[in-house]
Design an enzyme around this catalytic site. Structure first.
Site, PDB file in Angstrom:
ATOM      1  N   LYS A   1       0.844  -1.195   0.000  1.00  0.00           N
ATOM      2  CA  LYS A   1       0.000   0.000   0.000  1.00  0.00           C
ATOM      3  C   LYS A   1       0.885   1.253   0.000  1.00  0.00           C
ATOM      4  O   LYS A   1       1.903   1.319   0.697  1.00  0.00           O
ATOM      5  CB  LYS A   1      -0.915   0.022   1.227  1.00  0.00           C
ATOM      6  CG  LYS A   1      -2.017  -1.022   1.201  1.00  0.00           C
ATOM      7  CD  LYS A   1      -3.069  -0.767   2.265  1.00  0.00           C
ATOM      8  CE  LYS A   1      -3.954   0.396   1.890  1.00  0.00           C
ATOM      9  NZ  LYS A   1      -5.096   0.542   2.822  1.00  0.00           N
TER      10      LYS A   1
ATOM     11  N   GLU B   1      -0.292   3.189   6.996  1.00  0.00           N
ATOM     12  CA  GLU B   1      -1.211   2.581   6.029  1.00  0.00           C
ATOM     13  C   GLU B   1      -0.931   1.107   5.818  1.00  0.00           C
ATOM     14  O   GLU B   1      -1.828   0.347   5.439  1.00  0.00           O
ATOM     15  CB  GLU B   1      -1.120   3.312   4.686  1.00  0.00           C
ATOM     16  CG  GLU B   1      -1.847   4.646   4.634  1.00  0.00           C
ATOM     17  CD  GLU B   1      -3.353   4.472   4.668  1.00  0.00           C
ATOM     18  OE1 GLU B   1      -3.862   3.518   4.050  1.00  0.00           O
ATOM     19  OE2 GLU B   1      -4.019   5.293   5.325  1.00  0.00           O
TER      20      GLU B   1
END
Length: 433
Positions: A371, A377
């Site tokens: 990601k 994240e």
């Protein structure tokens, strides 16, 4: 051999009367005399029983068809993201989910290897239509119909698909062209499910970020962003008509990091705290997630949709982050997710909607190492790539004794098992000597 083929069966209530619309019904008895070696003749009694059986059969299926789709069982679900190169195969993921009794699952695409792996498991799956497909679906009902046929109907009933998430965090997002495509995509996908007679089992929804709100503190002041209302209001009206909830991605983690000097981290982590009072409603909030949800309810009421249910389709806490993400620690992630499970186990609503059971999909099943964005994240996962737990919140992780994948249309059929049983009993009673 009995042959039954019923299409487009609906039940509607008009002025208190139950009426049936059967657009096309082919219902009969096929008897192969050469195989049976006998000639079957229906006498008056059998004809009467056959007529009664047909009525019972149609009533059962009509009642089933009248139910609005419900895409959530219980209170706890999880998001199964796959932007990674080191996570287990879909078959192993199924074993992991079943071992820890996680029934509600959301995916962000419609990968056929995943849909095949979930076949016969009883796990209830919400399939994602990515944002990149919205324009194509919005512009053509035929495209939407083909997509539903190829990616939903083709896997039913063996794979228990209970919902389609049309786009994710579209309104308020950076691609403003998609704002206008969302409504058309949602309606075309829904109309396709209706045309294919699966609208009673597959719920249509879309998830929103907190960016759709103009204000959310205190909760009673929740309102939608005025710039989005021309897109939001028709969407809410349509979802209200078909019985879909308002789906919200809510992250106390992000809210805390945006203002750590003024937000008590214990309030964000479901820890003991004085909380906040909403002077307008007189309600007390001991955790931020409840407050975020009630701000959404307030915004819905302000927009004229006060009866719509709010479901959390994403929430979680990162276990690792960059230097400016000090709250992203293993201990904080464990605390948030453990306390969230305890909160959901209470099976209660929020202060503003205490009777509406809170339903949550946690983000996420795995850390996703591919990601983009800040380090946080890539670190929301509850499980490691080998299926072991990232931290202990009560799950066991994947073990050698994990339950193997079952067979058959377990989940989908179970929803209608009582109807099948009733129909079978009616047939037995009507035709017994």
């Amino acid at each position: 051999m009995w042959a039954c083929n019923c299409h487009n069966l609906r039940v509607k209530s008009v002025s208190g009367w139950l009426r049936f619309w059967v657009e096309s019904v082919e219902f009969g008895v096929l008897i192969d005399g050469s195989e049976l070696g006998i000639e079957m003749v229906f006498d008056g009694r059998i004809r009467l029983c056959w007529v009664l059986f047909r009525v019972v059969f149609l009533i059962i299926f009509a009642v089933a068809a009248s139910f609005r789709a419900n895409a959530f069982t219980g209170t706890y679900g999880i998001n199964y993201g796959r932007i990674a190169d080191n996570i287990p195969s879909p078959d192993k993921v199924v074993e992991l989910l079943r071992a820890d009794k996680i029934k509600n699952v959301r995916i962000f695409d419609f990968d056929h290897s995943v849909l095949d792996a979930f076949s016969g498991t009883g796990l209830e799956l919400v399939v994602g239509l990515p944002n990149g497909y919205l324009s194509n679906m919005s512009s053509s009902p035929a495209n939407a119909l083909d997509w539903v046929k190829q990616n939903i109907v083709a896997f039913l009933p063996a794979t228990c698909i209970v919902g389609i998430a049309v786009g994710n965090e579209v309104l308020g997002g950076s691609d403003q062209e998609l704002w206008g495509d969302l409504y058309g995509a949602v309606t075309n996908i829904y109309n396709a499910t209706k045309q294919l007679n699966i609208d009673g089992i597959v719920q249509i929804s879309t998830s929103h970020s907190s960016g759709v709100f103009n204000n959310s503190y205190p909760p009673s002041s929740g309102t939608f962003n005025s710039d989005l209302m021309q897109y939001m209001k028709p969407l809410l009206k349509f979802f209200s008509q078909i019985g879909s909830p308002f789906c919200l991605n809510a992250y106390p983690f992000l809210a805390y990091m945006s203002d750590p000097d003024n937000i008590d981290i214990n309030y964000a982590l479901f820890q003991k705290t004085s909380g906040i009072y909403d002077n307008v409603t007189g309600l007390h909030y001991d955790n931020m997630l409840d407050a975020q949800i009630d701000a959404a309810y307030a915004a819905l009421e302000d927009a004229g949709f006060g009866k719509m249910e709010v479901i959390i389709t994403e929430t979680g806490w990162a276990s690792h982050g960059d230097q400016d993400e000090a709250a992203a620690t293993v201990e904080n992630a464990r605390t948030y997710n453990y306390n969230l499970r305890k909160r959901l186990a209470l099976r209660k609503g929020t202060p503003l909607r205490p009777k509406i059971l809170l339903k949550v999909y946690v983000f996420a099943l795995f850390n996703e190492d591919d990601k983009p964005g800040p380090t946080s994240e890539r670190n929301f996962g509850l499980f490691e790539p080998n299926g072991s737990i990232t931290y202990n919140i009560g799950f066991k992780g994947l073990q050698s004794s994990a339950v193997a994948k079952g067979h058959g249309a377990d989940g989908w059929v179970r929803r209608y098992s009582s109807s099948w049983l009733a129909c079978t009993l009616a047939l037995f009673l009507l035709f017994r000597p």
